[in-house]
Design a protein around this motif. Structure first.
Motif, mmCIF file in Angstrom:
data_model
loop_
_atom_site.group_PDB
_atom_site.id
_atom_site.type_symbol
_atom_site.label_atom_id
_atom_site.label_comp_id
_atom_site.label_asym_id
_atom_site.label_seq_id
_atom_site.Cartn_x
_atom_site.Cartn_y
_atom_site.Cartn_z
ATOM 1 N N ASN A 72 16.283 7.805 18.663
ATOM 2 C CA ASN A 72 14.859 7.458 18.580
ATOM 3 C C ASN A 72 14.196 7.468 19.953
ATOM 4 O OD1 ASN A 72 15.084 6.966 15.800
ATOM 5 N ND2 ASN A 72 15.814 4.893 16.177
ATOM 6 N N VAL A 74 12.696 9.802 21.720
ATOM 7 C CA VAL A 74 11.395 10.474 21.787
ATOM 8 C C VAL A 74 10.325 9.601 21.168
ATOM 9 C CG1 VAL A 74 10.092 12.501 21.031
ATOM 10 C CG2 VAL A 74 12.454 12.756 21.804
ATOM 11 N N GLU A 75 10.644 9.010 20.014
ATOM 12 C CA GLU A 75 9.670 8.143 19.340
ATOM 13 C C GLU A 75 9.368 6.912 20.197
ATOM 14 O OE1 GLU A 75 9.755 5.275 15.490
ATOM 15 O OE2 GLU A 75 10.503 7.307 15.195
ATOM 16 N N SER A 77 9.621 6.735 23.386
ATOM 17 C CA SER A 77 8.866 7.210 24.544
ATOM 18 C C SER A 77 7.390 7.361 24.190
ATOM 19 C CB SER A 77 9.446 8.532 25.036
ATOM 20 O OG SER A 77 8.684 9.046 26.085
ATOM 21 N N GLU A 78 7.112 7.916 23.000
ATOM 22 C CA GLU A 78 5.721 8.056 22.557
ATOM 23 C C GLU A 78 5.070 6.683 22.378
ATOM 24 O OE1 GLU A 78 5.926 10.424 19.028
ATOM 25 O OE2 GLU A 78 6.263 12.286 20.143
ATOM 26 N N GLN A 79 5.817 5.743 21.794
ATOM 27 C CA GLN A 79 5.284 4.389 21.634
ATOM 28 C C GLN A 79 5.025 3.756 22.996
ATOM 29 O OE1 GLN A 79 8.060 2.243 19.227
ATOM 30 N NE2 GLN A 79 7.147 2.931 17.288
ATOM 31 N N SER A 80 5.921 4.008 23.919
ATOM 32 C CA SER A 80 5.738 3.482 25.264
ATOM 33 C C SER A 80 4.469 4.055 25.891
ATOM 34 C CB SER A 80 6.957 3.817 26.116
ATOM 35 O OG SER A 80 6.774 3.398 27.432
ATOM 36 N N ASN A 81 4.230 5.344 25.689
ATOM 37 C CA ASN A 81 3.001 5.963 26.211
ATOM 38 C C ASN A 81 1.768 5.365 25.558
ATOM 39 O OD1 ASN A 81 4.326 7.621 28.000
ATOM 40 N ND2 ASN A 81 4.466 9.327 26.573
ATOM 41 N N LYS A 82 1.850 5.095 24.252
ATOM 42 C CA LYS A 82 0.712 4.475 23.560
ATOM 43 C C LYS A 82 0.462 3.073 24.118
ATOM 44 C CE LYS A 82 1.230 7.015 19.250
ATOM 45 N NZ LYS A 82 1.617 6.922 17.840
ATOM 46 N N LYS A 84 1.209 2.070 27.040
ATOM 47 C CA LYS A 84 0.675 2.262 28.392
ATOM 48 C C LYS A 84 -0.826 2.529 28.327
ATOM 49 C CE LYS A 84 1.246 5.289 32.407
ATOM 50 N NZ LYS A 84 1.953 6.452 32.926
ATOM 51 N N GLN A 85 -1.270 3.336 27.350
ATOM 52 C CA GLN A 85 -2.697 3.617 27.196
ATOM 53 C C GLN A 85 -3.464 2.350 26.806
ATOM 54 O OE1 GLN A 85 -2.792 6.782 24.336
ATOM 55 N NE2 GLN A 85 -2.272 8.371 25.837
#
Length: 188
Positions: A72, A74-75, A77-82, A84-85
């Motif tokens: 998981n 990649v998922e 990482s995407e949640q982490s980016n969200k 962060k935003q």
């Protein structure tokens, strides 16, 4: 078969399925692959137990390897980016709250001062003083109203007396004219 060799072959199979290229370095180790990272982590843990490195660094490397080998990743990482935003969008509000907290920390000496600490004890006295002040204000308003009524009564009496005096002055003037008629240019 050696457990490390079994693990290494499984990782290589997984990398082959995922299409990750395995590169060789001049010293015979593979480049930035999961196998080389696992071997480096194992070596770091071994060195840590012997006392050559800090154990916390080995634990951090193990945590990183767990993260990278997690399916998981990649998922996450995407949640982490969200996240962060979201944090980036909330930055002005967070800065405002931080400045408010900083001002509160600066006010701590004042808030912890002795006079401020005695405020709860003095609240009853302040409430009593407020009540007495309200009563005094009510009495002052009543006295002010009484003075206003007296002033109006005195004003009305003065106006009536003034009218009576004016009437008396007219009657005196009429009586004088009857008793002492005016002479006409000295001819009378």
């Amino acid at each position: 078969m050696d457990p490390i060799t079994v693990l290494q072959s499984r990782i290589e199979q997984l990398e082959a399925k995922l299409g990750l290229a395995v590169s060789s370095t001049p010293d015979g180790q593979q480049g930035d692959s999961a196998t080389s990272n696992l071997l480096n982590a194992a070596q770091t843990m071994n060195n840590a137990t012997v006392g050559h490195e800090k154990l916390s660094e080995a634990v951090n490397m193990a945590n990183e390897l767990n993260n990278y080998t997690d399916p998981n990743f990649v998922e996450m990482s995407e949640q982490s980016n969200k996240h962060k935003q979201v944090v980036g969008a909330a930055e002005p509000v967070l800065r405002h709250h931080c400045s408010c907290m900083h001002r509160c920390k600066q006010a701590v000496p004042v808030l912890e001062s002795e006079p401020i600490q005695h405020v709860p004890e003095m609240q009853a006295t302040v409430d009593n003083m407020h009540q007495v002040a309200a009563e005094v204000k009510a009495e002052a308003d009543a006295v002010s109203l009484g003075v206003q009524e007296i002033a109006e009564t005195c004003g009305a009496a003065a106006a009536a007396a003034s009218e009576q005096l004016a009437g008396a002055a007219r009657r005196v003037e009429q009586a004088e004219q009857k008793l002492f008629p005016q002479r006409r240019n000295g001819l009378d």
